[in-house]
Structure formats: structure tokens, C-alpha cells
Design a protein around this motif. Sequence first.
Motif, PDB file in Angstrom:
ATOM      1  N   PRO A   1      -1.531   2.347   5.401  1.00 11.67           N
ATOM      2  CA  PRO A   1      -0.475   2.830   4.507  1.00 11.67           C
ATOM      3  C   PRO A   1       0.839   2.087   4.764  1.00 11.67           C
ATOM      4  CG  PRO A   1      -1.709   4.675   5.396  1.00 11.67           C
ATOM      5  CD  PRO A   1      -2.171   3.458   6.133  1.00 11.67           C
TER       6      PRO A   1
ATOM      7  N   ARG B   1      -7.409  -4.220  -0.950  1.00 11.04           N
ATOM      8  CA  ARG B   1      -8.592  -4.849  -0.361  1.00 11.04           C
ATOM      9  C   ARG B   1      -9.365  -5.654  -1.402  1.00 11.04           C
ATOM     10  NH1 ARG B   1     -10.843   0.625   1.568  1.00 11.04           N
ATOM     11  NH2 ARG B   1     -12.809  -0.492   1.903  1.00 11.04           N
TER      12      ARG B   1
ATOM     13  N   THR C   1       0.685  -6.895   1.853  1.00 13.15           N
ATOM     14  CA  THR C   1      -0.234  -8.030   1.817  1.00 13.15           C
ATOM     15  C   THR C   1       0.313  -9.065   0.850  1.00 13.15           C
ATOM     16  OG1 THR C   1      -2.140  -6.622   2.309  1.00 13.15           O
ATOM     17  CG2 THR C   1      -2.587  -8.752   1.252  1.00 13.15           C
TER      18      THR C   1
ATOM     19  N   SER D   1       1.535  -0.954   4.491  1.00 11.71           N
ATOM     20  CA  SER D   1       1.429  -2.360   4.883  1.00 11.71           C
ATOM     21  C   SER D   1       1.657  -3.232   3.651  1.00 11.71           C
ATOM     22  CB  SER D   1       0.057  -2.652   5.497  1.00 11.71           C
ATOM     23  OG  SER D   1      -0.979  -2.399   4.551  1.00 11.71           O
TER      24      SER D   1
ATOM     25  N   ALA E   1       0.839  -1.200   0.000  1.00  8.19           N
ATOM     26  CA  ALA E   1       0.000   0.000   0.000  1.00  8.19           C
ATOM     27  C   ALA E   1       0.876   1.252   0.000  1.00  8.19           C
ATOM     28  CB  ALA E   1      -0.913   0.001   1.217  1.00  8.19           C
TER      29      ALA E   1
ATOM     30  N   VAL F   1      -5.662  10.363   2.739  1.00 12.31           N
ATOM     31  CA  VAL F   1      -5.754   9.405   3.838  1.00 12.31           C
ATOM     32  C   VAL F   1      -5.940  10.151   5.155  1.00 12.31           C
ATOM     33  CG1 VAL F   1      -4.492   7.654   5.133  1.00 12.31           C
ATOM     34  CG2 VAL F   1      -4.347   7.687   2.640  1.00 12.31           C
TER      35      VAL F   1
ATOM     36  N   ASP G   1      -8.992  -4.241   6.438  1.00 19.00           N
ATOM     37  CA  ASP G   1      -8.296  -3.014   6.838  1.00 19.00           C
ATOM     38  C   ASP G   1      -6.870  -3.042   6.294  1.00 19.00           C
ATOM     39  OD1 ASP G   1      -7.749  -0.617   8.068  1.00 19.00           O
ATOM     40  OD2 ASP G   1      -7.330  -1.502  10.022  1.00 19.00           O
ATOM     41  N   VAL G   2      -6.517  -2.031   5.518  1.00 16.00           N
ATOM     42  CA  VAL G   2      -5.184  -1.953   4.908  1.00 16.00           C
ATOM     43  C   VAL G   2      -4.563  -0.611   5.271  1.00 16.00           C
ATOM     44  CG1 VAL G   2      -3.884  -1.903   2.749  1.00 16.00           C
ATOM     45  CG2 VAL G   2      -5.814  -3.485   3.001  1.00 16.00           C
TER      46      VAL G   2
ATOM     47  N   ASP H   1      -3.147   1.456  -4.273  1.00 18.60           N
ATOM     48  CA  ASP H   1      -4.026   2.060  -3.283  1.00 18.60           C
ATOM     49  C   ASP H   1      -4.557   0.988  -2.335  1.00 18.60           C
ATOM     50  OD1 ASP H   1      -3.676   4.367  -4.745  1.00 18.60           O
ATOM     51  OD2 ASP H   1      -5.818   4.735  -5.060  1.00 18.60           O
ATOM     52  N   ALA H   2      -4.950   1.393  -1.138  1.00 15.60           N
ATOM     53  CA  ALA H   2      -5.523   0.456  -0.173  1.00 15.60           C
ATOM     54  C   ALA H   2      -6.762  -0.231  -0.742  1.00 15.60           C
ATOM     55  CB  ALA H   2      -5.863   1.181   1.129  1.00 15.60           C
TER      56      ALA H   2
END
Length: 216
Positions: free
Chosen positions: A193, A172, A197, A195, A36, A43, A190-191, A167-168
Motif C-alpha cells: 500500500p 502488478r 511503481t 508504494s 497503490a 488488505v 509484491d506491491v 489497486d495493487a
Amino acid sequence: MREGYDRAADQVNTSSDVYMFSCPVLGWDVRIVLWAHGPTSAVRTAAFPADEPLDAGATAQAVDVAPTLPRVDAVHSPDSKRCRQTAAVLGREVADDPALRGLDHGSWSGRTLDDVGAADPAGLGAWLTDPDARPHGGESMTDLVARVGNWLDGRTDPPHALLAVADAAVVRAAVVHALGAPAQALWRVDVAPLSATLLVGEPGRWSLRSIRPPGR
């Protein structure tokens, strides 16, 4: 700051974390790290993003987080300022990937949630509860999940380890698609900034391995 870029590039390319993300027995030989982008004014103010750059200090945060990312074969990013500036700290070639672009918020782009709620409460209510709604004239959540899912499943000849800055909302959507969940579930992921995945698997068969907070 250039020294920070170099440090991040050196460490992200030599991390051994990537090996814990493979499972050849199950055929999980493709790894996609969704990173992200860093903090932005959108944000911070709960606004629908337009094309804002990273906040002051966000680049330094990204430099600090970069060494914790697993080693990858390639880096992709859409052309938004926030994603490109985040990707730049890796010090690597970044492939432009339009399919990773953020959710199109149409006429709401650049406006805060409070502003939209005051001007169009019915539209905002529909958007928050109906994944097919697009009162702003842009993309619906269902559209986003389908687009990102097509990106994942269309990777017929991907690198074995890819890092995508996004983007988050895109992250997601990727999680929702990987889990085979309905588009409504996008609100339940929930993501944060910066982070990271991790998805492992192959086109049409993805598993969520982890969602790692920044720097973990």
C-alpha cells in the motif's frame, strides 16, 4: 488534515525527482507513476476487495507519502473509494479512468481468502494456479493483464508524466505487461500500500524503472 493536504499538494508538484526518470537518448519520454492506494480493511484481513474506504489513519499516511512522489502533469484514478480517497490528498484535479478499476472478483468480492477457501477450495486452487481461471464469475488474471496492457499501450497522446492511483493488482498487471512476462508472473510481484511503481517508455515499449516502498 486540510493543512496536510495542502502540504502534500505543494510538495508533490515541486519535487525534482521527475528528472531522474527520463532518458531522452533512448526515447523514454513518457513516465507513468502507479501509486497503490492506502491500507483498507480488505488488505488488512486478506479479503477480496469490494468498495471499502481507506482505513482510519490511512489518509494521514498518504499525506506523509505524497511529497516523496515525482512531479507529474496529470493524475488519474478509478472511481473506487479507496483510490479516490488516496488521490484526494494530492489536492489536484483527478481524472476518472475506468480502465484502472480493480480486478473484478465477482461473487468473491468482500469475502476473505479463508472464507472462500473453506467454501470453494477447488475454485480457489484453480484461481491461484491458472491465470485463465475465473471461478468467481469475474475477471481472470489474464483478463486483467490484457486490460491494463491495453490501457498502457493505448496512451497514444498521454501527458509526459502521469500518476495513476490504482489497486495493487492493477499495478502488478502493469509491471507484468511492461516486462512482457506471462500472466502467472503477477503472483511474483509484491506491491505494498502507498508504494510507487515507475514505468518509462512509450506505448508498446515500457521498462520498469523502480518500485519504491512508501516514503522512500
